[in-house]
Every structure is written in structure tokens, then in C-alpha cells.
Design a protein around this motif. Structure first.
Motif, PDB file in Angstrom:
ATOM      1  N   THR A  17      17.503 -42.287  67.863  1.00 32.97           N
ATOM      2  CA  THR A  17      17.920 -43.655  68.106  1.00 32.97           C
ATOM      3  C   THR A  17      19.235 -43.669  68.851  1.00 32.97           C
ATOM      4  N   VAL A  18      19.599 -44.834  69.288  1.00 34.80           N
ATOM      5  CA  VAL A  18      20.790 -44.959  70.120  1.00 34.80           C
ATOM      6  C   VAL A  18      21.944 -45.440  69.246  1.00 34.80           C
ATOM      7  N   ASN A  19      23.089 -44.849  69.445  1.00 33.61           N
ATOM      8  CA  ASN A  19      24.257 -45.266  68.685  1.00 33.61           C
ATOM      9  C   ASN A  19      24.659 -46.690  69.064  1.00 33.61           C
ATOM     10  N   ARG A  57      17.677 -42.492  78.174  1.00 35.44           N
ATOM     11  CA  ARG A  57      18.292 -42.852  79.443  1.00 35.44           C
ATOM     12  C   ARG A  57      19.693 -42.250  79.556  1.00 35.44           C
ATOM     13  N   THR A  94      23.317 -42.465  80.244  1.00 33.58           N
ATOM     14  CA  THR A  94      24.269 -43.570  80.234  1.00 33.58           C
ATOM     15  C   THR A  94      25.525 -43.177  80.997  1.00 33.58           C
ATOM     16  N   GLU A 100      24.104 -51.355  81.992  1.00 31.73           N
ATOM     17  CA  GLU A 100      25.031 -50.783  82.956  1.00 31.73           C
ATOM     18  C   GLU A 100      24.812 -51.340  84.356  1.00 31.73           C
ATOM     19  N   THR A 125      21.508 -40.047  76.322  1.00 28.00           N
ATOM     20  CA  THR A 125      21.589 -40.441  74.914  1.00 28.00           C
ATOM     21  C   THR A 125      21.309 -41.927  74.760  1.00 28.00           C
ATOM     22  N   GLY A 126      20.957 -42.571  75.877  1.00 31.37           N
ATOM     23  CA  GLY A 126      20.718 -44.012  75.811  1.00 31.37           C
ATOM     24  C   GLY A 126      19.315 -44.327  75.315  1.00 31.37           C
ATOM     25  N   VAL A 127      18.966 -45.590  75.432  1.00 30.58           N
ATOM     26  CA  VAL A 127      17.643 -46.039  75.017  1.00 30.58           C
ATOM     27  C   VAL A 127      16.581 -45.219  75.752  1.00 30.58           C
TER      28      VAL A 127
END
Lengths: 467, 535
Positions: A340-342, B259, B261, A433, B254-256
Motif C-alpha cells: 500500500t501507499v504511505n 508508480r 513518485t 504530481e 512506491t506510489g499507487v
């Protein structure tokens, strides 16, 4: 024999109940322990009931102050304070029932009572009288006990004359004068509410401006607007003491070395919040705390004790319901072992629901400069927006900050009508982003307030069309 | 004079190296270019030659020590009488001698374009030093790219006037790596005194670009095929910080949905600067979670030895895995009676050898393969998203094993325009080039179909892995004489025939069993009925 669960959540607020639901979705046998109604401060004594009150204020404000701008004549406008309060309570009750339903639907065990850690895997539950009524064991425990108003000795809260936000939303009658100490989100929301209803409002803020966490230009607009509404504002002012004499509160303040006494029916202590860390067994287990908050890793939400996690207000700022929920979900997903994403703490939107509304995400201009960014700043005033003009809401602006080097959207600051809804677009842009091109090349519907975001982005690169 | 020997920079992303072996001891005399020590980095292992003649007077880094690039590893005393072995560190190294141009033309030597997707190259060895005479087409330096290593000849005759890019530095295509003076009119600074007068007649410095291959240029920001999404911000940062697309593809996101980042790319860039690692290890998002199992850590010990992969091995590993992950491999085999060709080769081998052509079975099989590809053009295709790219040219790849453990698949460009002799020559040539490091990246790229001949090792049949982005690969088994049933005048009898298995691995996303089978059958018929008169 006490029952064993895979995940036990202590606290049923927006952190706790969301964590419990996510845990149940992921197949964990889950229990949530809450002494009060489900929903925590947010649903019972915070976000939801105050937004209900603020909607009353907004409607009354519009009818009273703006109807004639629209050619509408309204006579004999009045309000019933107790009904306003009652409506707010009803909204709150309805929403918390919704949470009860969700808990049931997800087959989560719900224990009503005050939970205290007995060991690393055990929670004992007490009733209101402090009598032990139950005990459970759990493989993983998530502490989500939330926070409450912070108090200081100089301002002795008696919940009668010197009150906190909780009392402020269930007053029996409208105060004639109210002094609000602290000009953060809670302070300015109540300031707007009571000012609109006709209470004489005085705001005292220790820092040099209203809403000090927001961008300075936002504070400036708010201060101007509040002053126009007749509020008295003391910034850079400290409260030396507050005393109740004959049913009135006498507040001694110091500004620039000069001392002054202010008197009001009610004083609202809105200086901040503090974590609920008492009596839940932290000391006994040696769970680390710092400044009235549990110390937890902001990626895994682990405390220093294995299999005990902590999320939400109890682990410290930014004390926002949506952050608690995000942390709860992330925490449970990590317990499950999901990739999961932090939680991205640089992209947390913050909203304040006074009028003009305030919404922001990311860094303020001051902060960005302090961090050494070279900035491209774009600003679009609502006075240049067609939709704002049509709605008679010309106050405020959208301000976007971009990093000149890589084009990153560093921060967004909106003050004005619907600011709290407008911020969502910027939040998505930031988390994806996006750069300024992404925003200006997104076709925005006309006429909308959201066009102002596109224009502000364009302005940062000197490409704005309407200014 | 004392000269410091430094840990060389082995590539953009490598900022440290481990000294694995000293070839010389303290006190040994060394010659310039003699191997001094060996280093290992996370990309390659290499031997480092001495920069000067002299005596190794000090060793500062011992075997198995890892030091940063540019660290002083040893000191060499270049003057014999000064060669006292000592512990004290030497004076700072002198500036590398540059030269002064005193006449003639200075020609810029750019890093050559090595193919469409190759954006940069590493100079692995200079064959000439400043001041050396160089003939036209004489090897000037060797480069390594992520596709191949190759030698680069000088475009002109002259004198190597200046080396701008040193060994082990990686630079972008078209970066000027050296200057060659066409008339040899340059001198080293030590002799400068004598030439001061001449110096005034400053020559016109003319920049001529030697024959850059007419390749499609591709900017760094160009986004090759990728299923990954990169945010506008990440693309901006990649452009500004010269992060190539390949690098980007290798950053762990480490993104969704994994992805990449902003944080990931900035971490990558800072790691690259610090030389920590080319590929940051993915931060575990499931620390100590109940489902994650710790991978057993390999440690050299009893019965095991850990050998770090060399660059070629890593590339092969990457390509093979990528292919398996990309294509749906299925393999089909057919047995071919090679009697006709077998007899022809046997009868004509020496005749062809006299003409300088080594006659093997490969040209025949290649020829039949090309005919079959013409017949079934879908076999000569690739997949682009949900489109099929059918190629009307055939660049036939031939897998070549390179000793000791390499494998490379150069291809014969426009192989369909060649006859058997031409194919024989091309195959021999590619084999030679592969073994002598003579391949250029253009030899490797743009293949449309490949053949792998594992028969040379005696293997009868295999299930080869497709060379991406092609959709099939043909495996050639060894020819073995076998008893087979033949029908002669309606009567079955057993004959001895040279038999060979062809196996075809094809990508089931595009090539189904029917097409694969038809292709193999066509090949079988072509080979069994080969019209040797065309040779």
C-alpha cells in the motif's frame, strides 16, 4: 474466557471506525471499543455538528445581509437559537446511526465501554462507573482514542462560562458577548457563527494573525472580512488570565506590553487539542508518548510495543478527521501485508468553514521560501471570476505555488466561497504530481469558480487570460 | 614524480568500486598500461592498467576494500631514483598534460550514435594516448553501451590532440570525446617553450562531425513504449536531471500501483549522485507483516560460492525474464529429413572452402526460414499494444554464444535479399564479430525473427525464448542419422536418414498453433525438397 480478535480498535471516531471497517473488509475478525456513540468527536462534537450550525449561519447571513443585493426584500427575519442547536444535534445523531449501521453491516463486533490495555494483547472494558464489564484479547490493537480541547491553567474551563467547542455547540441560549481564545479553524468557525447570529465576538490570538497555519495572504483577507463584520480582533496577544466574576468572564490580555481587561458572557477556549492518552494503559505497557501524544511511526503506525498501533489525533498533528481515516486504512492494510501507499503528509487538505471559507493544501509561501524553493506564484482573485460575480461572492482568491525548477505544485491556498469544495481538484492534481501545464490544459467548465484554479495556475507562468 | 592511481569512474551511476585483486605488490615496477589491479562495481568488473611507467610505491586500498570513485588507490613513482617505497601519501596529482595546437585542423570526435534506443555510451578503453599518431579507421577507443561493446575507429588520419572523455566515463551520444589534429601539429606542454613562436599562428579551429549515422534522433524525454504512467512532475524532473527512460523504468515506484513518485526519482537522483546504487532497493511496505517471508540470505560458506554476475550476464538475465514476462511462449516441433542438404554439403564443403565460404547447414536453414517468413508474414512481426506491426523486411537474427558465458543475437539485415552464399558469408561474419567484440549496436537492433542453433552442442530439440520484440524464434537441433520408415513403391521399409528437429517457440498472443504448424511444415517441405541448384 475472553474473546479473541485479530484486530481490536480502541476508539470509534473517523480513525477507529474506518480502520475497523477496512479490517473487516480484509477479512479480519474485528472489534471496535467506544465508550460513546460511534463517530468520535468528528461526528458527535466536531466536523458534522459544526458544519450544520455554520450552514444555519450562512443562510441567515445571506438572508439578512445579502438578500437586498439580489433584489429580494425580506422582513421580520429572526431565528430560534434552540432550534438551530437542535437541528445540529439531529444531523449528528443521524450520521452516527449511519456509522452504527456500517459497523453492523461489516460484521464488526462493537463493545460499548471504556477500553484499557491490560497487556500487549488484552483490553479490559469498563463502564461509566469504572466497573470492569468485559475483557477481550487481540492479535493486533489499534489505538484511535482521538483528542480533546487543550486547556491551560490561565484559562480554567468550567464548561459553564469558560467553555470548549463541545459546549459551544449546545449552548442553551445565545451569548451576548463571546471571547474566543485561539484563531485556528475551530476559533474562527465559532467566531463567524456567533457573529452572524448577533453575538459580539472578540478573537484573541497569540500569534500575529488569524488562522496562523494558513498562508499569510489568506489571513489578511480573513482579518479584513471579519473586521468588516464587526468582530474585534487581537492578534499577537496573550491571555494572562480568565476569571469568572458574577457570571461574567474577565479576561486579562497583553498586547505589545500593554495589559487590558475584556469582559464577556462566555469565553471559548479554542487554543488547540491534546491527545487522549490517559487511563488507557500506556504507562503500564511502556508505550512511548511525547507531549500528550502517542509516538507512532507515520508509515506503519506501529508504536514501540509490538502489535500495538496508533492512528489519528492521538498521534499528534495535523488533527484532521480525514488524516485519521487515511491512517486507519493504511495501518490495517499494512497489518494485512498489502502493498500500500504511505499517507502523503505533504498533500493533506485543510478546510475551515467560516465565511469566507478557507482551504489549503501543501506549503504556504512563507514555508516554501524557508525551504529554499524558487517559486512561481499564481494568484487569481474571485473578483475577476464571472461565476463569483454572478453569485455575489467576490471576496477572496486562489493562490497556487509552483516550484520553478521542476514545476511541482507545492501548495494551494483558497479563500472565498466554496473554497472547501474547490480544494479537491488541487488535491488530486497534487497527488498525481501534476504540473501547471496539466492544470491549464484541463478544460474547466465556464462559468465556475473552479476556473479560478486554472487561471491561477496560468498566472504563475504569466499565461492567465482573465487578469 | 609521484602519480596517484585513482579508483576510476565506471559509469554514471557508479560511485564506488571494490578492489578485488592486486596484480602488483608494493615495490614492483610496472609498465604503463600493465594491469595494476582489478575492481568490481555493481555494473562491471574490470582490470585497471597503470597510468604510467614506474614503481608501485604505495598501496592505499587493499583487496576487498570498497572505496569511492576518485579515491587514491595507489601511488606510482615514475622516476626510477625517486622510487623509494614509502607510506606517506604523495603530492596531489599533476594535471593531465594537454597539448597545444600549432597547425592543421582539429577534428572533433563525438560519441557515435549507436542505435535508436542508445542514448549514451561509456568509454571503456582508449587505444591511443594524447600525442599518438592515428590512421584513418584505426581503432581509437572502445565503448560500451547498454546494447553492445564496440570499437570506434578514427574518422581521419592525424594525431590525437586531446582526450576529453576519459576511460570509464559515460557520456551522451554526440558529446565530443576527443579531438584529432589532422596534421599532427601539436605538442605536449613540456616542449611548449620551443614552439612559442609558432603558437601565434593560431589555426582555424574547424568542427567537422565525422559521419554520424543517419539514425533517428531521439530526445531524452521521448517516451518509448511503456505501460507505466509517469506523472508530469516526474517527467519534468527526469528531463531536467537527465534521467534516461531506461533508468526511469528501473526505478522502483512506491506510489499507487507501483508508480514512480517525485520522491522516488529524487531519491534515485541523489543516490546516483552519491553513487549508492543504481537501483534503490524498494522500501518494504509490509515490514514484518504476517504474509511476508524473509528471503533466505545467501552467504558464501561451506559448499557455496557467490559469484557476482557480470554485465553481460545481467543483461541476458534481464532480457530473458522480460521476454518470458511479455510473450506467451508455446513451442512446436517438426522432424525434417535433411538428406538432400546433407549430401550437398558433404559433396561441396571443400569446394566452397576454397572460395572462402564455410558451408554449413545454417545458410540453408536460414534460407528456408526466410522463404517461410515470406509465406507467413505474421511470423515476421511484433506486437505494439493492441496493434500488430508486420514488417516487410527480414532482419534475421542468429543467436551466437560468446565464450565464456555470453549470448548475443546479431541480425542479418535484409536477409531476404541474400542468396545462400550471401547468407553463409553474413552468418560467418556475424559469428566472427560477436566473438571479437566487433559488433556495433546496429547489428543487434531491429531484428525481425531469430534462429538459435543449439544443435551445435548436440542438442536435439529445445524450447527457445523469443528475442523481443519478435514473435517467434526457430531452434535448430543437431542432425542425427536415424532409422526412419520410408515408403518406396508402396512398400514400407527402413532407411537411414540424417534427421533434424526444428522447434519453433512462438508468442501465442499473435501466433496460434495453426500458423506455427503451417510455418514449420513449410520449412520442412522446403528443406526436404531443397533445390540445391540455386546454390
Amino acid at each position: 474466557m475472553s474473546k479473541n480478535y485479530e484486530i481490536a480498535v480502541l476508539g470509534g471516531g473517523p480513525g477507529g471506525y474506518v480502520a475497523a471497517i477496512r479490517a473487516a473488509q480484509l477479512g479480519f475478525k474485528t472489534v471496535v471499543i467506544e465508550k460513546d456513540n460511534m463517530g468520535g468527536i468528528c461526528l458527535n462534537w466536531g466536523c458534522i455538528p459544526t458544519k450544520s450550525l455554520l450552514k444555519n449561519a450562512e443562510m441567515y447571513d445571506n438572508i439578512l445581509n445579502h438578500s437586498k443585493d439580489f433584489g429580494i426584500t425580506v422582513e421580520g427575519v429572526s431565528f430560534d437559537f434552540t432550534k438551530i442547536i437542535r437541528r445540529s444535534r439531529n444531523v449528528s445523531t443521524k450520521i452516527t446511526r449511519g456509522v452504527d449501521y456500517l459497523i453492523k453491516k461489516n460484521k464488526i463486533e462493537r463493545i460499548k465501554g471504556f477500553g484499557k490495555l491490560k497487556s500487549k494483547t488484552e483490553i479490559e472494558i469498563f463502564d461509566d462507573e469504572g466497573k470492569s464489564i468485559d475483557s477481550i484479547t487481540a492479535d493486533n490493537i489499534i489505538l484511535a482514542t482521538g483528542a480533546r480541547s487543550k486547556t491551560v491553567p490561565a484559562i480554567p474551563v468550567d464548561r459553564e462560562n469558560i467553555i470548549t467547542s463541545t459546549e459551544a455547540m449546545i449552548l442553551k441560549e445565545q451569548p451576548k458577548e463571546m471571547i474566543i481564545i485561539g484563531a485556528g479553524a475551530i476559533g474562527v468557525e465559532f467566531a463567524y457563527l456567533y457573529n452572524v447570529l448577533g453575538t459580539k465576538v472578540t478573537i484573541i490570538e497569540m500569534l500575529d494573525r488569524l488562522v496562523p497555519v494558513e498562508d499569510k495572504e489568506v489571513s489578511d483577507v480573513l482579518e479584513k472580512s471579519f473586521k468588516k463584520r464587526g468582530m474585534e480582533i487581537y492578534t499577537g496577544t496573550t491571555v494572562d488570565k480568565a476569571e469568572v466574576k458574577d457570571g461574567k468572564v474577565h479576561v486579562t490580555i497583553t498586547k505589545d506590553g500593554e495589559t487590558k481587561e475584556l469582559i464577556a458572557d462566555k469565553v471559548l477556549n479554542a487554543i488547540g487539542v491534546t491527545g487522549n492518552i490517559e487511563g488507557i494503559g500506556l504507562e503500564e505497557l511502556g508505550i512511548e508518548t511525547f507531549k500528550n501524544h502517542i509516538v507512532a511511526d507515520r508509515r506503519t503506525y506501529r508504536t514501540n510495543v509490538k502489535n500495538i498501533f496508533a492512528i489519528g489525533d492521538v498521534i499528534g498533528p495535523p488533527w484532521l478527521a480525514h488524516v485519521a481515516s487515511a491512517e486507519g486504512i493504511t495501518c490495517v492494510e499494512k497489518i494485512k501485508g498489502l502493498e500500500t501507499v504511505n499517507v502523503d503528509y505533504s498533500s493533506i487538505p485543510g478546510c475551515t468553514y467560516c465565511q469566507p471559507q478557507i482551504a489549503s493544501i501543501g506549503m504556504t509561501e512563507e514555508k516554501a521560501i524557508e525551504e529554499g524553493y524558487e517559486l512561481k506564484v499564481g494568484k487569481f482573485p474571485f473578483s475577476a471570476s464571472g461565476k463569483a460575480a454572478a453569485s455575489g461572492e467576490r471576496e477572496g482568491f486562489v493562490k497556487l505555488l509552483f516550484d520553478a525548477k521542476y514545476g511541482e505544485l507545492l501548495g494551494a491556498h483558497i479563500i472565498g466561497s466554496e473554497a472547501t469544495e474547490l480544494i479537491a481538484e488541487v488535491g488530486l492534481a497534487k497527488s498525481m504530481e501534476a504540473t501547471f501545464e496539466s492544470i491549464i490544459k484541463t478544460v474547466h467548465a465556464h462559468p465556475t469558480l473552479s476556473e479560478s484554479i486554472m487561471e491561477a495556475a496560468a498566472d504563475a507562468y504569466d499565461e492567465a487570460i482573465h487578469i | 614524480m609521484k602519480v596517484d592511481v585513482i579508483m576510476p569512474k565506471m559509469g554514471e551511476s557508479i560511485n564506488e568500486g571494490t578492489l578485488i585483486k592486486w596484480h602488483k605488490k608494493k615495490g614492483d615496477s610496472v609498465e604503463k598500461d600493465e594491469i595494476l589491479f582489478e575492481i568490481s562495481t555493481d555494473k562491471v568488473d574490470t582490470e585497471i592498467p597503470s597510468p604510467e611507467d614506474g614503481v608501485l610505491v604505495d598501496i592505499k586500498v587493499f583487496e576487498n576494500e570498497t572505496v569511492e570513485v576518485d579515491s587514491v588507490v595507489a601511488v606510482i613513482e615514475t622516476e626510477a631514483d625517486g622510487a623509494v617505497v614509502e607510506e606517506a601519501s604523495a603530492e596531489p596529482p599533476e594535471e593531465e598534460p594537454s597539448t597545444t595546437q600549432v597547425g592543421g585542423e582539429l577534428i572533433d570526435i563525438p560519441m557515435p550514435k549507436m542505435g535508436e534506443s542508445v542514448m549514451e555510451g561509456t568509454i571503456i578503453k582508449w587505444h591511443k594516448q594524447v600525442g599518438d599518431k592515428v590512421e584513418r579507421d584505426e581503432i581509437l577507443y572502445e565503448i560500451s553501451t547498454d546494447k553492445v561493446d564496440t570499437e570506434v575507429p578514427s574518422p581521419v588520419e592525424g594525431t590525437l590532440a586531446e582526450i576529453i572523455v576519459k576511460e570509464n566515463e559515460t557520456v551522451e551520444v554526440d558529446t565530443i570525446v576527443a579531438k584529432v589534429s589532422t596534421s599532427g601539429g601539436l605538442v605536449k606542454p613540456k616542449e611548449k617553450v620551443d614552439t612559442k613562436a609558432e603558437e601565434k599562428t593560431e589555426p582555424e579551429v574547424k568542427e567537422t562531425k565525422p559521419e554520424p549515422a543517419p539514425q533517428q534522433t531521439q530526445s531524452k524525454s521521448a517516451k518509448p513504449n511503456s505501460n507505466k504512467f509517469y506523472s508530469p512532475l516526474v517527467m519534468n524532473i527526469a528531463n531536467k536531471e537527465n534521467v534516461s527512460f531506461d533508468e526511469l523504468e528501473n526505478i522502483n515506484g512506491t506510489g499507487v500501483q507501483g508508480r514512480v513518485t517525485k520522491k522516488d526519482i529524487l531519491n534515485y537522483i541523489s543516490d546516483r549522485k552519491e553513487g549508492k546504487t543504481a537501483q534503490p532497493v524498494k522500501e518494504s511496505t509490509q515490514q514484518e507483516s504476517r504474509e511476508s517471508k524473509p528471503a533466505p540470505k545467501l552467504e558464501a560458506g561451506e559448499g557455496t560460492k557467490i559469484i557476482p554476475m557480470d554485465n553481460i550476464r545481467k543483461r541476458i538475465m534481464h532480457h530473458m525474464k522480460n521476454s518470458r514476462d511479455t510473450s506467451v511462449h508455446v513451442s512446436a516441433m517438426i522432424e525434417v529429413d535433411m538428406s538432400r542438404i546433407y549430401n550437398f554439403v558433404k559433396a561441396n564443403k571443400s569446394k566452397f572452402a576454397g572460395e572462402g565460404v564455410k558451408l554449413t547447414y545454417m545458410p540453408f536453414i536460414s534460407y528456408a526460414c526466410i522463404r517461410a517468413l515470406k509465406e507467413f508474414p505474421l511470423m515476421n512481426a511484433s506486437i505494439d499494444g493492441e496493434n500488430i506491426v508486420v514488417k516487410n523486411y527480414i532482419n534475421l537474427g542468429i543467436a551466437v554464444a560468446v565464450e565464456p558465458n555470453g549470448l548475443i543475437v546479431p541480425n542479418i539485415k535484409n536477409a531476404d535479399e541474400k542468396n545462400i552464399r550471401g547468407l553463409a558469408k553474413s552468418i560467418a561474419e556475424l559469428g566472427q564479430k560477436s566473438k571479437n567484440k566487433g559488433l556495433v549496436p546496429d547489428d543487434i537492433v531491429d531484428g525481425t525473427f531469430s534462429i538459435t542453433n543449439y544443435g551445435v552442442f548436440g542438442t536435439e530439440f529445445g524450447t527457445p525464448i523469443i528475442n523481443q520484440p519478435e514473435v517467434a524464434i526457430l531452434g535448430i537441433g543437431t542432425i542425427i542419422k536415424k532409422p526412419v520408415v520410408v515408403e518406396i513403391d508402396g512398400a514400407d521399409s527402413i532407411a537411414i536418414k540424417p534427421m533434424m528437429y526444428l522447434s519453433l517457440s512462438h508468442d501465442h498472443r499473435l501466433v496460434d498453433g495453426m500458423l506455427g504448424g503451417q510455418y514449420l511444415k513449410y520449412m520442412k517441405e522446403t528443406l526436404e525438397n531443397f533445390d540445391t541448384s540455386i546454390v
